[in-house]
Write an enzyme that holds these catalytic residues in place. Structure first.
Site, mmCIF file in Angstrom:
data_model
loop_
_atom_site.group_PDB
_atom_site.id
_atom_site.type_symbol
_atom_site.label_atom_id
_atom_site.label_comp_id
_atom_site.label_asym_id
_atom_site.label_seq_id
_atom_site.Cartn_x
_atom_site.Cartn_y
_atom_site.Cartn_z
ATOM 1 C CG HIS A 643 -1.677 1.313 1.363
ATOM 2 N ND1 HIS A 643 -2.663 1.669 0.467
ATOM 3 C CD2 HIS A 643 -1.590 2.330 2.254
ATOM 4 C CE1 HIS A 643 -3.158 2.843 0.814
ATOM 5 N NE2 HIS A 643 -2.522 3.263 1.885
ATOM 6 C CB CYS A 645 -0.999 6.766 1.377
ATOM 7 S SG CYS A 645 0.065 6.745 2.809
ATOM 8 C CG HIS A 696 -6.458 10.917 5.378
ATOM 9 N ND1 HIS A 696 -6.315 10.232 4.190
ATOM 10 C CD2 HIS A 696 -5.503 10.456 6.212
ATOM 11 C CE1 HIS A 696 -5.293 9.402 4.313
ATOM 12 N NE2 HIS A 696 -4.791 9.513 5.513
#
Length: 758
Positions: A643, A645, A696
Site C-alpha cells: 500500500h 499513500c 482522512h
C-alpha cells in the site's frame, strides 16, 4: 561583526500535544472557538519565550498554524476554492477547517507530502478565475502579540513561487504560474503591513529552489523579487531540504537582503557560496539538523563556521537547516530513555541551545563554550564506541545477500493464475487497507497492559475479542479479503520497532504529520535484528475465525526507515537492508503459519526520493532492493500486497513496477483518480486497488460518488486486475462512519461487478 542566531520555525503541537487535544475537542463540539484560540495562543507564547530564553536573536512569528501553514497562506491570500462558497468576507474557522477536512457537501482539498518529509500540506486549488486579496489579519496580530512580549520578531511567509508551485490547476489548459502577476501585489501589501508593525526581517521560504525547476519557474524568481523588494522589509530568501547550488547564479542576482542555505543535508554547497561573491547579502547557514534528533558535533561545526566567517565578507547567521517542525519539542520530557542513548540526542529545545552555543563560540571565542564542546565530544565518542550499535550477525547476513534473494520464483502472470486457483476471488474483490477504528476500549486495554494493570492472559483475551468482532463486522459487510484490524498496534512503525533490536522509544517524542495527527517516530540507533516473530499469533487467530482470506499486515523496510529517526553513522541503504531482512523473516513465518496474503505497506516509498532527479536512481535502486528482499522469499501461491499513500507516482512508475508486488493499493480519491492515467500510460502490469473514498475526512461520501470513481477506475484498468478498497487505514475513524462507508463501497463493487459480467 557579531554573528546572529535565528530559528526558522518551532513545533506547533505543544509539549504535551495540547493543540491536538484542543482541535479534536473543538471538532467534536466539546469546546468553542475561543477555547481553541486560547490554547493556540498559549502554545505560541510559550514557544516564543522558550526561544528568547535560549538566546535566539531573531524569533520566527507566523510559523504557528492551527492545521497547516500552506492552508494558512491560502487563507491569508483569500484564495478559497469557489466550491466552498466563500462570499468574500473574513474566513471563519469553520470554513478554514472545511477546506482541510471536507464537509457533508464538499470533499476536502487534496493533501500531499511536504517535499520528502512525513509532514502533509493542503494543496491550493487554482483556476483562471482565481483572485487574491489580503483576507486575514492573523499574522499581523501575532506580530503585535510577540512585540508586546518583548520578542524580536522575524516574520515568516511562504514565498509566492513556492505557493504557486505547490498548488494544482483544477481546470484543463491553465497554467498556475500565470497567476503570479495577480499574486505579487497582495504579497507587496503583506510586506508593507509587516513593515508598518516595525519588523525588520521577513523570512520568505522558497524551498522549491532545492528542486530541478523548469525554466519558466526559474525566470519568474527575478520578476517576483524585483517586485517585492521595495525596501519596506529586509528579505531573507530561505531554502532547505537540499542543495541549491544549481541555482547559484540566480540566487546571486536576486534583489534580496539575505539567503538561508541548508548546510546540514547539503554541506557541499557551502564552498560554492563562499567562493562566489555574496558579500552584499547576509548568509544564513542551516548547520543544525532540523529533521533528525542526533546531537550535533559542535566542535566540528564551530570549526566549519569559523572558517566560513573568515572567508565571508558579509554578515553570517546561524540557524537550523529547516523549521524544527519535524523534531519533537523537548528531550527534557523523556524520563524513561536509557541515559546512554538520551545523551546522544537533541530535540527542538536542545537544538536552540546548540545554535546559541555556536553563536557564542563564534562571537566570544572557543574558550567561552569549552565545557559544552567537551560534553559534545564525549557524547559523540560514547555513541561511536557503544556496544549497543553493532551486531555482527546482522552485518554478515547483509554481506551474504545475493541477487536471488530479491527475486520471486516466477513472473506475475504465473503467480496470478496460481493465486486465483487458491483464493477463488470474485471480479473486483473488496478489501480494506489494514487498520480499523481504535476505540477507547482498545486504547485503554493497551495502556493497562503497558502499566501491568492487565495480565498477559487478560490482554490476550481482550485483543482476541476485538479481532473476533472485527472479523464478524467485515463478514457482515461482505468484504472478500479481511484484515485482523490491528487492535494490538499503537503505530505502524512503533509496533514493529518495539520488537526489533536497534530501536529506542520516547514518551513525548511527537511530531506533526497533518492537522491534529501526530506521530511518535522511534529512534533507530543500531543494527536491526528480529529476535522472534512479531505478528504471527495475531494473524493466525484472525484466520481461524473465518473461511475468507485474512491478510498478514507488515510495515515495509523503506517506511520503517523513513518514519523513524534514523542513525546517521552508516548509509541509509545499509539500514534499509537490515530492516528488509527482519521483515523477510516475519513474512516467512506468516507463510509457514498458513497465511496466504501478506501486505507489506510502503506509504513512505516516494517520500525518500531525493529532490533532484540526478540523485533518484541511487535511492530507487536500494529502496526497490530492500522491498524485494523483504517480499521475495515466498511461494508463488502466496500473494504479496503493498500500500502506498499521498504519492505522486507518475515519474517513478518503473520503480513501483519493479517492486513486483502482486497487488498495490493506492490513495486516489482526493485527486479524483487522476493518478490512474499514469498507471495506464505506463501499462502497469500487476493488480491495483485505487482508493474509492478518502478516510482522512470524517465525511462519508454518497454511494454515487464511490460508484463513479470505481466505474472510472474500471475504464482505466482491466477489471480482472482491479481491487476495491478505501484510500488508507481506518484507525482514526469511528465505527458508525466506517461501517456505513464500507457497506456503500461493497454494494458499489457488487453493482459494477454485475454490470461487467452481464
Amino acid at each position: 561583526m557579531r554573528t546572529l542566531t535565528h530559528n526558522l520555525g518551532f513545533p506547533r503541537i505543544g509539549a504535551q500535544r495540547e493543540l491536538k487535544k484542543a482541535l479534536e475537542t473543538y471538532w467534536k463540539g466539546q469546546n468553542d472557538v475561543d477555547q481553541l484560540l486560547a490554547t493556540a495562543r498559549a502554545i505560541r507564547t510559550g514557544n516564543w519565550l522558550l526561544q528568547q530564553k535560549a538566546g535566539i536573536d531573531l524569533i520566527p512569528v507566523g510559523d504557528f498554524s492551527l492545521y497547516d501553514h500552506i492552508l494558512d497562506m491560502t487563507t491569508l491570500l483569500g484564495a478559497i476554492p469557489h466550491r466552498f462558497g466563500n462570499t468574500g468576507d473574513k474566513i471563519s474557522p469553520d470554513l478554514y477547517f472545511a477546506m482541510a477536512r471536507g464537509t457533508a457537501d464538499q470533499p476536502a482539498m487534496e493533501m500531499t507530502k511536504w517535499f520528502n518529509t512525513n509532514y502533509h500540506y493542503i494543496v491550493p486549488e487554482f483556476d483562471d478565475t482565481t483572485q487574491f486579496r489580503l483576507a486575514s489579519d492573523r499574522l499581523f496580530q501575532e506580530i503585535e502579540d510577540a512585540k508586546a512580549l518583548g520578542i524580536t520578531a522575524k516574520a515568516v511567509l511562504i514565498g509566492p513561487l513556492t505557493y504557486l508551485y505547490l498548488g494544482k490547476e483544477v481546470t484543463p489548459g491553465f497554467q498556475r504560474l500565470d497567476l503570479l502577476p495577480r499574486l505579487l501585489p497582495v504579497y507587496r501589501e503583506i510586506l508593507q503591513k509587516i513593515a508598518s508593525l516595525g519588523v525588520e526581517w521577513v523570512q520568505i521560504d522558497e524551498p522549491i529552489l532545492s528542486l530541478d525547476l523548469e525554466q519558466p519557474w526559474r525566470d519568474s524568481f527575478a520578476e517576483a523579487y524585483h517586485t517585492l523588494h521595495d525596501g519596506s522589509c529586509r528579505l531573507l530568501l530561505t531554502t532547505y531540504f537540499g542543495t541549491v547550488d544549481h541555482h547559484l547564479t540566480l540566487l546571486k542576482n536576486l534583489p534580496v537582503d539575505g539567503l538561508h542555505i541548508d548546510v546540514s543535508s547539503a554541506p557541499e554547497q557551502l564552498e560554492s557560496f563562499l567562493t562566489e561573491d555574496f558579500s552584499g547579502k547576509t548568509l544564513s547557514l542551516g548547520c543544525i539538523d532540523g529533521r533528525n534528533i542526533w546531537r550535533a558535533d559542535l566542535s566540528q561545526k564551530l570549526e566549519t563556521l569559523s572558517q566560513a566567517a573568515s572567508r565571508f565578507a558579509g554578515e553570517l547567521w546561524i540557524a537550523p537547516s529547516c523549521s524544527l517542525l519535524h523534531c519533537p519539542v523537548d528531550l527534557a520530557l523523556e524520563t524513561k530513555l536509557e541515559p546512554e542513548i538520551k545523551n546522544w540526542l537533541a530535540f527542538s529545545a536542545q537544538k536552540l541551545e546548540e545554535m546559541t552555543t555556536l553563536g557564542r563560540g563564534l562571537n566570544q571565542g572557543r574558550e567561552s563554550v569549552e565545557a559544552i564542546l567537551t560534553a559534545s565530544d564525549e557524547a559523540r565518542r560514547s555513541r561511536t564506541e557503544s556496544s549497543r550499535i553493532h551486531n555482527p550477525i546482522v552485518h554478515q547476513r547483509v554481506d551474504n545477500l545475493t541477487e536471488r534473494d530479491s527475486q520471486r520464483n516466477h513472473p506475475f502472470a504465473t503467480r496470478k493464475h496460481l493465486q486465483q486457483q487458491r483464493f477463488n476471488l470474485p471480479l473486483l474483490p473488496t478489501t480494506t487497507i489494514g487498520s480499523f477504528p481504535q476505540t477507547a476500549t482498545i486504547r485503554q486495554a493497551r495502556a493497562a497492559f503497558r502499566k501491568n494493570e492487565l495480565s498477559h492472559l487478560e490482554y490476550l483475551s481482550a485483543m482476541r475479542a476485538e479481532i473476533r468482532e472485527m472479523i464478524r463486522k467485515q463478514e457482515e459487510i461482505g468484504l472478500d479479503v479481511l484484515v485482523h484490524g490491528e487492535p494490538e498496534r499503537n503505530d505502524m512503525v512503533e509496533y514493529f520497532g518495539e520488537q526489533l533490536w536497534g530501536y529506542a522509544f520516547t514518551e513525548n517524542g511527537w511530531v506533526q504529520s497533518y492537522g491534529s495527527r501526530c506521530v511518535k517516530p522511534p529512534i533507530l540507533y543500531g543494527d536491526v535484528y528480529r529476535p522472534e516473530a512479531m505478528t504471527v499469533e495475531w494473524i493466525k487467530y484472525a484466520q481461524s475465525q473465518t473461511g475468507k482470506p485474512v491478510k498478514g499486515m507488515l510495515t515495509g523496510p523503506v517506511t520503517m526507515l523513513m518514519w523513524s529517526f534514523v542513525r546517521d553513522d552508516q548509509p541509509r541503504s545499509t539500514t534499509a537492508l537490515q530492516l528488509a531482512l527482519a521483515i523477510r523473516d516475519e513474512v516467512a513465518d506468516l507463510e509457514n503459519a498458513g497465511i496466504g496474503m501478506i501486505q507489506i505497506d510502503e506509504p513512505a516509498f516516494r517520500e525518500g526520493l531525493p529532490l533532484r532527479k540526478q540523485d533518484w536512481k541511487s535511492y530507487l535502486d536500494w529502496a526497490v532492493k530492500a522491498f524485494r528482499v523483504a517480499s521475495s522469499g515466498v511461494k508463488d501461491e502466496t500473494q504479496i500486497h503493498t500500500h502506498m499513500c499521498y504519492s505522486e507516482f507518475h515519474d517513478i512508475l518503473p520503480a513501483i513496477a519493479e517492486l513486483d508486488a502482486d497487488v498495490i493499493t493506492i490513495e486516489t480519491s482526493r485527486s479524483r483518480m487522476e493518478l490512474l492515467d499514469a498507471f495506464v500510460k505506463f501499462s502497469y502490469p500487476n493488480e491495483i486497488g485505487p482508493g474509492v473514498y478518502d478516510i482522512h475526512s470524517p465525511r462519508v461520501p454518497d454511494a454515487s460518488e464511490m460508484f463513479e470513481l470505481l466505474k472510472k477506475a474500471s475504464r482505466y484498468i482491466d477489471p480482472t486486475l482491479l481491487w476495491v478498497n478505501p484510500d488508507c487505514g481506518l484507525k482514526t475513524r469511528n465505527w458508525p462512519e466506517t461501517q456505513t462507508a464500507l457497506q456503500k463501497m461493497v454494494d458499489c463493487a457488487k453493482t459494477l461487478r454485475s454490470a461487467l459480467q452481464a
